[in-house]
Design a protein around this motif. Sequence first.
Motif, PDB file in Angstrom:
ATOM      1  N   LYS A  22       0.832  -1.209   0.000  1.00 56.33           N
ATOM      2  CA  LYS A  22       0.000   0.000   0.000  1.00 56.33           C
ATOM      3  C   LYS A  22       0.868   1.261   0.000  1.00 56.33           C
ATOM      4  CE  LYS A  22      -4.003  -2.004   2.233  1.00 56.33           C
ATOM      5  NZ  LYS A  22      -4.818  -2.038   3.455  1.00 56.33           N
ATOM      6  N   ARG A  23       1.974   1.205   0.718  1.00 52.97           N
ATOM      7  CA  ARG A  23       2.871   2.363   0.763  1.00 52.97           C
ATOM      8  C   ARG A  23       3.553   2.594  -0.592  1.00 52.97           C
ATOM      9  NH1 ARG A  23       5.566   2.257   6.760  1.00 52.97           N
ATOM     10  NH2 ARG A  23       3.586   1.975   7.835  1.00 52.97           N
ATOM     11  N   LEU A  24       3.722   1.551  -1.371  1.00 50.80           N
ATOM     12  CA  LEU A  24       4.349   1.672  -2.687  1.00 50.80           C
ATOM     13  C   LEU A  24       3.341   1.952  -3.804  1.00 50.80           C
ATOM     14  CD1 LEU A  24       6.886  -1.286  -2.559  1.00 50.80           C
ATOM     15  CD2 LEU A  24       7.416   1.153  -2.492  1.00 50.80           C
ATOM     16  N   GLU A  25       2.062   1.837  -3.515  1.00 57.74           N
ATOM     17  CA  GLU A  25       1.033   1.915  -4.550  1.00 57.74           C
ATOM     18  C   GLU A  25       1.054   3.235  -5.311  1.00 57.74           C
ATOM     19  OE1 GLU A  25      -3.461   0.344  -5.093  1.00 57.74           O
ATOM     20  OE2 GLU A  25      -3.011   1.334  -3.205  1.00 57.74           O
ATOM     21  N   TYR A  26       1.415   4.312  -4.658  1.00 54.01           N
ATOM     22  CA  TYR A  26       1.434   5.617  -5.329  1.00 54.01           C
ATOM     23  C   TYR A  26       2.388   5.632  -6.514  1.00 54.01           C
ATOM     24  CZ  TYR A  26       6.025   6.741  -3.462  1.00 54.01           C
ATOM     25  OH  TYR A  26       7.366   6.740  -3.189  1.00 54.01           O
ATOM     26  N   ARG A  27       3.274   4.668  -6.595  1.00 51.04           N
ATOM     27  CA  ARG A  27       4.268   4.629  -7.666  1.00 51.04           C
ATOM     28  C   ARG A  27       3.675   4.135  -8.984  1.00 51.04           C
ATOM     29  NH1 ARG A  27       9.494   1.835  -5.200  1.00 51.04           N
ATOM     30  NH2 ARG A  27      10.532   3.010  -6.825  1.00 51.04           N
ATOM     31  N   GLY A  28       2.409   3.766  -8.974  1.00 43.56           N
ATOM     32  CA  GLY A  28       1.746   3.401 -10.214  1.00 43.56           C
ATOM     33  C   GLY A  28       1.572   1.921 -10.458  1.00 43.56           C
ATOM     34  N   TYR A  29       1.292   1.155  -9.424  1.00 44.91           N
ATOM     35  CA  TYR A  29       1.069  -0.281  -9.610  1.00 44.91           C
ATOM     36  C   TYR A  29      -0.059  -0.553 -10.598  1.00 44.91           C
ATOM     37  CZ  TYR A  29       3.850  -2.369  -5.858  1.00 44.91           C
ATOM     38  OH  TYR A  29       4.851  -2.820  -5.074  1.00 44.91           O
ATOM     39  N   ASP A  30       0.148  -1.529 -11.459  1.00 43.49           N
ATOM     40  CA  ASP A  30      -0.945  -2.023 -12.283  1.00 43.49           C
ATOM     41  C   ASP A  30      -1.206  -3.491 -11.962  1.00 43.49           C
ATOM     42  OD1 ASP A  30       0.777  -2.703 -15.433  1.00 43.49           O
ATOM     43  OD2 ASP A  30       1.411  -2.925 -13.373  1.00 43.49           O
ATOM     44  N   SER A  31      -0.404  -4.045 -11.082  1.00 49.67           N
ATOM     45  CA  SER A  31      -0.626  -5.396 -10.590  1.00 49.67           C
ATOM     46  C   SER A  31       0.195  -5.582  -9.314  1.00 49.67           C
ATOM     47  CB  SER A  31      -0.226  -6.447 -11.627  1.00 49.67           C
ATOM     48  OG  SER A  31       1.166  -6.389 -11.871  1.00 49.67           O
ATOM     49  N   ALA A  32      -0.176  -6.588  -8.532  1.00 46.46           N
ATOM     50  CA  ALA A  32       0.543  -6.875  -7.293  1.00 46.46           C
ATOM     51  C   ALA A  32       0.368  -8.349  -6.956  1.00 46.46           C
ATOM     52  CB  ALA A  32       0.008  -6.011  -6.148  1.00 46.46           C
ATOM     53  N   GLY A  33       1.294  -8.873  -6.186  1.00 47.65           N
ATOM     54  CA  GLY A  33       1.210 -10.262  -5.764  1.00 47.65           C
ATOM     55  C   GLY A  33       1.914 -10.464  -4.442  1.00 47.65           C
ATOM     56  N   VAL A  34       1.539 -11.537  -3.762  1.00 53.76           N
ATOM     57  CA  VAL A  34       2.122 -11.884  -2.470  1.00 53.76           C
ATOM     58  C   VAL A  34       2.416 -13.377  -2.484  1.00 53.76           C
ATOM     59  CG1 VAL A  34       1.694 -12.052   0.010  1.00 53.76           C
ATOM     60  CG2 VAL A  34       0.857 -10.085  -1.231  1.00 53.76           C
ATOM     61  N   THR A  35       3.619 -13.731  -2.067  1.00 59.28           N
ATOM     62  CA  THR A  35       3.963 -15.135  -1.879  1.00 59.28           C
ATOM     63  C   THR A  35       4.309 -15.332  -0.414  1.00 59.28           C
ATOM     64  OG1 THR A  35       4.842 -15.326  -4.128  1.00 59.28           O
ATOM     65  CG2 THR A  35       5.488 -17.024  -2.567  1.00 59.28           C
ATOM     66  N   THR A  36       3.622 -16.269   0.222  1.00 58.44           N
ATOM     67  CA  THR A  36       3.890 -16.600   1.620  1.00 58.44           C
ATOM     68  C   THR A  36       4.082 -18.108   1.725  1.00 58.44           C
ATOM     69  OG1 THR A  36       1.515 -16.721   2.057  1.00 58.44           O
ATOM     70  CG2 THR A  36       2.609 -14.642   2.570  1.00 58.44           C
ATOM     71  N   LEU A  37       4.567 -18.556   2.855  1.00 58.18           N
ATOM     72  CA  LEU A  37       4.730 -19.987   3.089  1.00 58.18           C
ATOM     73  C   LEU A  37       3.559 -20.505   3.904  1.00 58.18           C
ATOM     74  CD1 LEU A  37       8.525 -20.234   3.977  1.00 58.18           C
ATOM     75  CD2 LEU A  37       7.415 -20.743   1.803  1.00 58.18           C
ATOM     76  N   SER A  38       3.025 -21.634   3.480  1.00 60.29           N
ATOM     77  CA  SER A  38       1.949 -22.285   4.228  1.00 60.29           C
ATOM     78  C   SER A  38       2.556 -22.932   5.470  1.00 60.29           C
ATOM     79  CB  SER A  38       1.280 -23.345   3.354  1.00 60.29           C
ATOM     80  OG  SER A  38       2.160 -24.444   3.166  1.00 60.29           O
ATOM     81  N   PRO A  39       1.707 -23.363   6.419  1.00 60.89           N
ATOM     82  CA  PRO A  39       2.241 -24.046   7.607  1.00 60.89           C
ATOM     83  C   PRO A  39       3.097 -25.271   7.267  1.00 60.89           C
ATOM     84  CG  PRO A  39      -0.026 -23.425   7.982  1.00 60.89           C
ATOM     85  CD  PRO A  39       0.269 -23.139   6.521  1.00 60.89           C
ATOM     86  N   SER A  40       2.835 -25.892   6.110  1.00 58.37           N
ATOM     87  CA  SER A  40       3.628 -27.060   5.702  1.00 58.37           C
ATOM     88  C   SER A  40       4.900 -26.667   4.963  1.00 58.37           C
ATOM     89  CB  SER A  40       2.777 -27.979   4.818  1.00 58.37           C
ATOM     90  OG  SER A  40       2.445 -27.316   3.605  1.00 58.37           O
TER      91      SER A  40
END
Length: 67
Positions: A22-40
């Motif tokens: 959200k803090r970087l959004e002002y830079r003009g995002y046209d897409s975003a993604g998040v990769t996290t690790l599952s409990p496994s």
Amino acid sequence: MCGIVGYIGNKPAQPVLMSGLKRLEYRGYDSAGVTTLSPSGEAVLVRAKGKVAELEAKLAARQTLDT
């Protein structure tokens, strides 16, 4: 313009990553993604075109399905 946010720690990563995006959004995002690790330890990727709010909606829908 692009930006990368990363987090290593003991707190849940997703809220920290979304705050950073959200803090970087002002830079003009046209897409975003998040990769996290599952409990496994499996990498889980969620991405969306458009504003960070679109990614938040996908993440919320995914959490609803996971519960």
